[in-house]
Design a protein around this motif. Sequence first.
Motif, PDB file in Angstrom:
ATOM      1  N   HIS A  21       0.832  -1.200   0.000  1.00 34.13           N
ATOM      2  CA  HIS A  21       0.000   0.000   0.000  1.00 34.13           C
ATOM      3  C   HIS A  21       0.870   1.255   0.000  1.00 34.13           C
ATOM      4  CE1 HIS A  21      -2.391   3.344   1.483  1.00 34.13           C
ATOM      5  NE2 HIS A  21      -3.406   2.741   0.886  1.00 34.13           N
ATOM      6  N   HIS A  22       1.854   1.261   0.893  1.00 30.63           N
ATOM      7  CA  HIS A  22       2.654   2.480   1.035  1.00 30.63           C
ATOM      8  C   HIS A  22       3.528   2.735  -0.190  1.00 30.63           C
ATOM      9  CE1 HIS A  22       5.625   5.209   3.197  1.00 30.63           C
ATOM     10  NE2 HIS A  22       4.474   5.846   3.217  1.00 30.63           N
ATOM     11  N   VAL A  23       4.141   1.692  -0.717  1.00 31.67           N
ATOM     12  CA  VAL A  23       5.025   1.925  -1.866  1.00 31.67           C
ATOM     13  C   VAL A  23       4.214   2.320  -3.098  1.00 31.67           C
ATOM     14  CG1 VAL A  23       5.180  -0.453  -2.773  1.00 31.67           C
ATOM     15  CG2 VAL A  23       7.110   1.092  -3.045  1.00 31.67           C
ATOM     16  N   TRP A  25       1.240   3.731  -3.134  1.00 29.10           N
ATOM     17  CA  TRP A  25       0.643   5.059  -2.924  1.00 29.10           C
ATOM     18  C   TRP A  25       1.609   6.150  -3.381  1.00 29.10           C
ATOM     19  CZ3 TRP A  25       1.207   9.723  -0.467  1.00 29.10           C
ATOM     20  CH2 TRP A  25       0.053  10.522  -0.411  1.00 29.10           C
ATOM     21  N   HIS A  26       2.860   6.058  -2.912  1.00 28.45           N
ATOM     22  CA  HIS A  26       3.834   7.089  -3.276  1.00 28.45           C
ATOM     23  C   HIS A  26       4.267   6.978  -4.730  1.00 28.45           C
ATOM     24  CE1 HIS A  26       4.696   9.268   0.430  1.00 28.45           C
ATOM     25  NE2 HIS A  26       4.501   8.132   1.070  1.00 28.45           N
ATOM     26  N   THR A  27       4.521   5.763  -5.184  1.00 29.68           N
ATOM     27  CA  THR A  27       5.106   5.585  -6.513  1.00 29.68           C
ATOM     28  C   THR A  27       4.134   6.007  -7.620  1.00 29.68           C
ATOM     29  OG1 THR A  27       6.407   3.754  -5.647  1.00 29.68           O
ATOM     30  CG2 THR A  27       6.238   3.924  -8.029  1.00 29.68           C
ATOM     31  N   MET A  81      -3.534  11.070   3.966  1.00 25.81           N
ATOM     32  CA  MET A  81      -3.212   9.636   3.971  1.00 25.81           C
ATOM     33  C   MET A  81      -2.293   9.290   5.145  1.00 25.81           C
ATOM     34  SD  MET A  81      -1.594   6.684   3.339  1.00 25.81           S
ATOM     35  CE  MET A  81      -0.014   6.969   2.551  1.00 25.81           C
ATOM     36  N   HIS A  82      -1.318  10.167   5.401  1.00 23.91           N
ATOM     37  CA  HIS A  82      -0.412   9.843   6.506  1.00 23.91           C
ATOM     38  C   HIS A  82      -1.079  10.030   7.862  1.00 23.91           C
ATOM     39  CE1 HIS A  82       2.342   9.857   3.089  1.00 23.91           C
ATOM     40  NE2 HIS A  82       3.016   8.965   3.793  1.00 23.91           N
ATOM     41  N   ARG A  83      -2.043  10.932   7.946  1.00 26.38           N
ATOM     42  CA  ARG A  83      -2.815  11.013   9.191  1.00 26.38           C
ATOM     43  C   ARG A  83      -3.619   9.719   9.380  1.00 26.38           C
ATOM     44  NH1 ARG A  83      -5.799  16.099  12.051  1.00 26.38           N
ATOM     45  NH2 ARG A  83      -3.606  16.492  12.560  1.00 26.38           N
ATOM     46  N   ILE A 222      11.610   5.430  13.323  1.00 25.96           N
ATOM     47  CA  ILE A 222      11.873   6.843  13.001  1.00 25.96           C
ATOM     48  C   ILE A 222      10.739   7.426  12.142  1.00 25.96           C
ATOM     49  CG2 ILE A 222      13.429   8.427  11.762  1.00 25.96           C
ATOM     50  CD1 ILE A 222      14.949   7.521  14.060  1.00 25.96           C
ATOM     51  N   PHE A 223      10.172   6.584  11.290  1.00 18.37           N
ATOM     52  CA  PHE A 223       9.078   7.025  10.424  1.00 18.37           C
ATOM     53  C   PHE A 223       7.993   7.712  11.249  1.00 18.37           C
ATOM     54  CE2 PHE A 223       4.944   6.426   8.411  1.00 18.37           C
ATOM     55  CZ  PHE A 223       5.165   6.611   7.062  1.00 18.37           C
ATOM     56  N   TRP A 224       7.676   7.114  12.398  1.00 18.88           N
ATOM     57  CA  TRP A 224       6.552   7.623  13.207  1.00 18.88           C
ATOM     58  C   TRP A 224       6.938   8.880  13.964  1.00 18.88           C
ATOM     59  CZ3 TRP A 224       2.358   5.727  11.312  1.00 18.88           C
ATOM     60  CH2 TRP A 224       2.486   4.547  10.568  1.00 18.88           C
ATOM     61  N   LEU A 226       9.055  11.163  12.625  1.00 19.91           N
ATOM     62  CA  LEU A 226       9.074  12.237  11.626  1.00 19.91           C
ATOM     63  C   LEU A 226       7.667  12.517  11.099  1.00 19.91           C
ATOM     64  CD1 LEU A 226       9.073  11.689   8.220  1.00 19.91           C
ATOM     65  CD2 LEU A 226      11.133  10.461   8.812  1.00 19.91           C
ATOM     66  N   HIS A 227       6.865  11.479  10.939  1.00 18.33           N
ATOM     67  CA  HIS A 227       5.507  11.733  10.448  1.00 18.33           C
ATOM     68  C   HIS A 227       4.610  12.336  11.522  1.00 18.33           C
ATOM     69  CE1 HIS A 227       4.963  11.025   6.249  1.00 18.33           C
ATOM     70  NE2 HIS A 227       5.909  10.112   6.330  1.00 18.33           N
ATOM     71  N   GLY A 228       4.910  12.061  12.775  1.00 22.65           N
ATOM     72  CA  GLY A 228       4.196  12.751  13.847  1.00 22.65           C
ATOM     73  C   GLY A 228       4.492  14.246  13.784  1.00 22.65           C
TER      74      GLY A 228
END
Length: 308
Positions: A21-23, A25-27, A81-83, A222-224, A226-228
């Motif tokens: 889903h994540h790859v 979505w961005h790609t 989407m990231h929220r 780390i993703f969480w 930075l996305h936070g």
Amino acid sequence: MVTMLPPRAKLMLALREHRMHHVLWHTVRDNWEREVSGQPMFSDSEKQRIRDMGWEPPRPSLNKDGVRIENNKSGEDFLFMHRQMILHVDTLLSEIGDASYPKVEGWTHVPPPNDPDYPVPVWNSAPDFIKPAKTDNFYSNRMVRWENDYSTPEYLSELTLGQLGSRLEYTIHNAMHLRWASDPGEERPLVFPSNADTIETRWDNPSYDYLADPYSSHVNYIFWKLHGWIDDRINDWMRAHEITGEVPWSVEWDKNIMPQHGLIHEPHLMARMGDEMKDTINRMEEVAKIVSKTDLITPFSVIDDGIV
Ligand SMILES: [Cu+2]
């Protein structure tokens, strides 16, 4: 203090459906409009197949030259989407009930060089698109200014939410993904190897949590952080516009199409593999085949130096 994701949360995020889903979505949104040597990245029939699978991006994020599109509200898609991803993980974290990690909490400040908790991983042989973001100069010349602007009411009050999302994504967000990336040892190829017709399952191992690849970045704690931090900018933006209550998204996301291009806060994605889930995965596998191409823009690699 640094708290790692609870192992159960990490395992859930490492599931193939979440990686896919994540790859995708961005790609798909980064490459939808792209042209390489005057040729579209995706032919009309490929676009139609992607559309049939439910994966046409509502709005492309980059234009044919790979330059970000600021005024088409694609920035809202990014923030929304990231929220959703954070809500999804928060739901899981509340089920897990680990008192040391009750919910996603972003960095309150982007960690400076030599931060004791979040040092920049040393990676001397990092690819060229990653190296610059790791330097102290990059931090002081770029990141400090971006961080400051995106937290300042005077700056935010001049922007729409979509403009803010686009600027965040293609400046500080992508840079944070690159800056805190550690050497993964081996990188997942963008194109399927000749002996494979899908993304090989070895990349589904929870230990593959490389921050510079959207197939694995969200598996990394780390993703969480930075996305936070990114997500908190929505609240700053609302304060700057004196808006309270619900986020005034100006676009609507179709809740009826699965897999929705953005809406992943759905219980079935966390539950057992029902037929519906299999169908979702099959469609993602189909889209993954279409986007297995050389010359793809790697999400996170585009940094807009023109901002600030
Ligand atoms: Cu993402």
